[in-house]
Design a protein around this motif. Structure first.
Motif, PDB file in Angstrom:
ATOM      1  N   VAL A  24       0.837  -1.247   0.112  1.00 10.14           N
ATOM      2  CA  VAL A  24      -0.176   0.006   0.183  1.00 10.14           C
ATOM      3  C   VAL A  24       1.022   1.147   0.114  1.00 10.14           C
ATOM      4  N   ASP A  25       0.413   2.334  -0.566  1.00 11.79           N
ATOM      5  CA  ASP A  25       1.030   3.646  -0.523  1.00 11.79           C
ATOM      6  C   ASP A  25       0.267   4.749  -0.105  1.00 11.79           C
ATOM      7  N   GLY A  26      -1.020   4.357   0.575  1.00 15.34           N
ATOM      8  CA  GLY A  26      -1.506   5.542   1.099  1.00 15.34           C
ATOM      9  C   GLY A  26      -2.530   6.107   0.171  1.00 15.34           C
ATOM     10  N   SER A  27      -2.541   6.006  -0.961  1.00 10.73           N
ATOM     11  CA  SER A  27      -3.309   6.423  -1.827  1.00 10.73           C
ATOM     12  C   SER A  27      -4.831   5.615  -2.021  1.00 10.73           C
ATOM     13  N   PRO A  28      -5.825   6.158  -2.385  1.00 15.62           N
ATOM     14  CA  PRO A  28      -7.324   5.421  -2.434  1.00 15.62           C
ATOM     15  C   PRO A  28      -7.247   4.454  -3.484  1.00 15.62           C
ATOM     16  N   THR A  29      -6.756   4.654  -4.520  1.00 13.05           N
ATOM     17  CA  THR A  29      -6.452   3.734  -5.715  1.00 13.05           C
ATOM     18  C   THR A  29      -5.704   2.567  -5.339  1.00 13.05           C
ATOM     19  N   ALA A  30      -4.753   2.628  -4.637  1.00  9.70           N
ATOM     20  CA  ALA A  30      -3.778   1.594  -4.477  1.00  9.70           C
ATOM     21  C   ALA A  30      -4.416   0.635  -3.444  1.00  9.70           C
ATOM     22  N   GLU A  31      -5.218   1.076  -2.369  1.00 14.13           N
ATOM     23  CA  GLU A  31      -5.726   0.481  -1.387  1.00 14.13           C
ATOM     24  C   GLU A  31      -7.061  -0.272  -1.746  1.00 14.13           C
ATOM     25  N   GLN A  32      -7.565  -0.026  -3.060  1.00  3.95           N
ATOM     26  CA  GLN A  32      -8.593  -0.776  -3.513  1.00  3.95           C
ATOM     27  C   GLN A  32      -8.483  -2.177  -3.744  1.00  3.95           C
ATOM     28  N   ALA A  33      -7.319  -2.744  -3.590  1.00  2.47           N
ATOM     29  CA  ALA A  33      -6.928  -4.044  -3.558  1.00  2.47           C
ATOM     30  C   ALA A  33      -7.358  -4.924  -2.180  1.00  2.47           C
ATOM     31  N   ALA A  34      -7.558  -4.155  -1.141  1.00  5.38           N
ATOM     32  CA  ALA A  34      -7.470  -4.627   0.119  1.00  5.38           C
ATOM     33  C   ALA A  34      -8.740  -5.506   0.174  1.00  5.38           C
ATOM     34  N   PRO A  35     -10.004  -5.077  -0.100  1.00  5.03           N
ATOM     35  CA  PRO A  35     -10.900  -5.999  -0.167  1.00  5.03           C
ATOM     36  C   PRO A  35     -11.006  -7.368  -0.748  1.00  5.03           C
ATOM     37  N   HIS A  36     -10.328  -7.322  -2.025  1.00  3.67           N
ATOM     38  CA  HIS A  36      -9.866  -8.490  -2.621  1.00  3.67           C
ATOM     39  C   HIS A  36      -9.160  -9.569  -1.883  1.00  3.67           C
ATOM     40  N   VAL A  37      -8.003  -8.799  -1.297  1.00  4.62           N
ATOM     41  CA  VAL A  37      -6.972  -9.712  -0.447  1.00  4.62           C
ATOM     42  C   VAL A  37      -7.645 -10.339   0.757  1.00  4.62           C
ATOM     43  N   PHE A  38      -8.462  -9.285   1.384  1.00  5.29           N
ATOM     44  CA  PHE A  38      -9.358  -9.883   2.671  1.00  5.29           C
ATOM     45  C   PHE A  38     -10.055 -11.033   2.384  1.00  5.29           C
ATOM     46  N   ASP A  39     -10.911 -10.988   1.154  1.00  2.48           N
ATOM     47  CA  ASP A  39     -11.735 -12.261   0.595  1.00  2.48           C
ATOM     48  C   ASP A  39     -10.940 -13.505   0.278  1.00  2.48           C
ATOM     49  N   LEU A  40      -9.686 -13.415  -0.238  1.00  2.00           N
ATOM     50  CA  LEU A  40      -8.728 -14.254  -0.373  1.00  2.00           C
ATOM     51  C   LEU A  40      -8.372 -15.105   1.035  1.00  2.00           C
ATOM     52  N   ALA A  41      -8.037 -14.187   1.542  1.00  2.00           N
ATOM     53  CA  ALA A  41      -7.376 -14.387   3.058  1.00  2.00           C
ATOM     54  C   ALA A  41      -8.460 -15.343   3.888  1.00  2.00           C
ATOM     55  N   GLU A  42      -9.742 -14.798   3.741  1.00  2.00           N
ATOM     56  CA  GLU A  42     -10.620 -15.558   4.315  1.00  2.00           C
ATOM     57  C   GLU A  42     -11.060 -17.030   3.763  1.00  2.00           C
ATOM     58  N   ARG A  43     -10.946 -16.854   2.582  1.00  2.00           N
ATOM     59  CA  ARG A  43     -11.122 -18.174   1.736  1.00  2.00           C
ATOM     60  C   ARG A  43     -10.038 -19.261   2.171  1.00  2.00           C
ATOM     61  N   TYR A  44      -8.922 -18.798   2.366  1.00  2.00           N
ATOM     62  CA  TYR A  44      -7.847 -19.649   2.417  1.00  2.00           C
ATOM     63  C   TYR A  44      -7.120 -19.641   3.803  1.00  2.00           C
ATOM     64  N   ASP A  45      -7.776 -18.945   4.649  1.00  2.00           N
ATOM     65  CA  ASP A  45      -7.248 -18.998   5.883  1.00  2.00           C
ATOM     66  C   ASP A  45      -5.752 -18.260   6.055  1.00  2.00           C
ATOM     67  N   ALA A  46      -5.588 -17.418   5.218  1.00  2.00           N
ATOM     68  CA  ALA A  46      -4.009 -16.819   5.080  1.00  2.00           C
ATOM     69  C   ALA A  46      -4.053 -15.574   6.025  1.00  2.00           C
ATOM     70  N   THR A  47      -2.583 -15.408   6.069  1.00  2.00           N
ATOM     71  CA  THR A  47      -1.975 -14.446   6.663  1.00  2.00           C
ATOM     72  C   THR A  47      -1.988 -13.177   5.661  1.00  2.00           C
ATOM     73  N   VAL A  48      -2.368 -11.914   5.954  1.00  2.00           N
ATOM     74  CA  VAL A  48      -1.953 -10.906   4.944  1.00  2.00           C
ATOM     75  C   VAL A  48      -0.836  -9.842   5.636  1.00  2.00           C
ATOM     76  N   HIS A  49      -0.111  -9.504   4.535  1.00  2.00           N
ATOM     77  CA  HIS A  49       0.997  -9.060   5.195  1.00  2.00           C
ATOM     78  C   HIS A  49       0.929  -7.556   4.422  1.00  2.00           C
ATOM     79  N   VAL A  50       0.685  -6.608   5.320  1.00  2.00           N
ATOM     80  CA  VAL A  50       0.495  -5.127   4.529  1.00  2.00           C
ATOM     81  C   VAL A  50       1.870  -4.276   4.631  1.00  2.00           C
TER      82      VAL A  50
END
Length: 141
Positions: A9-35
């Motif tokens: 992430v870089d603090g820009s609103p556009t860069a952080e738009q990936a977060a919901p997708h990452v969180f969905d993946l993490a829930e599905r695969y019981d993964a750890t997210v490194h920010v």
């Protein structure tokens, strides 16, 4: 499949738009997210302004990382936050290797304007050189 996911992430609103997708993946695969937030020390002025400005940028990075990790934790996702200094694409790749990341997920663009044209897209560099799959999320303005 995806035990460890890296979200730069870089603090820009556009860069952080990936977060919901990452969180969905993490829930599905019981993964750890490194920010990860990278303080770009390759800029011409980074060497000139030195300590206090870089410390301020690191504090801003920590604020951004804390905000994103809190969003993941509120969904019950294990998150790890980090702030690094260096060339953004290199720091992202180094972090991914050091932490055994299975996939890197990032928006197709974050910073815009002259900086992006002169320095090139961080996402593009990561996609071309990453040792692991890269999930790109097309960000909207």
């Amino acid at each position: 499949m995806y035990d460890e996911i890296l979200l730069p992430v870089d603090g820009s609103p556009t860069a952080e738009q990936a977060a919901p997708h990452v969180f969905d993946l993490a829930e599905r695969y019981d993964a750890t997210v490194h920010v990860l937030f990278v303080v770009n020390t390759t800029r011409d002025n980074a060497g000139i302004v030195g300590g206090p400005v870089l410390e301020t940028l690191e504090q801003e990075g920590k604020r951004v990382v804390d905000e994103v990790t809190a969003r993941g934790e509120s969904r019950g996702i294990e998150t790890v936050g980090a702030v690094r200094r260096g060339a953004p694409h290199g720091a992202i790749l180094d972090y991914a290797t050091e932490h055994g990341v299975a996939v890197i997920a990032m928006a197709t663009h974050g910073r815009t304007g002259v900086e992006r044209v002169l320095l090139g897209s961080v996402t593009e560099r990561v996609v071309r050189t990453a040792p692991v799959p890269v999930l790109t999320v097309r960000a909207t303005e």
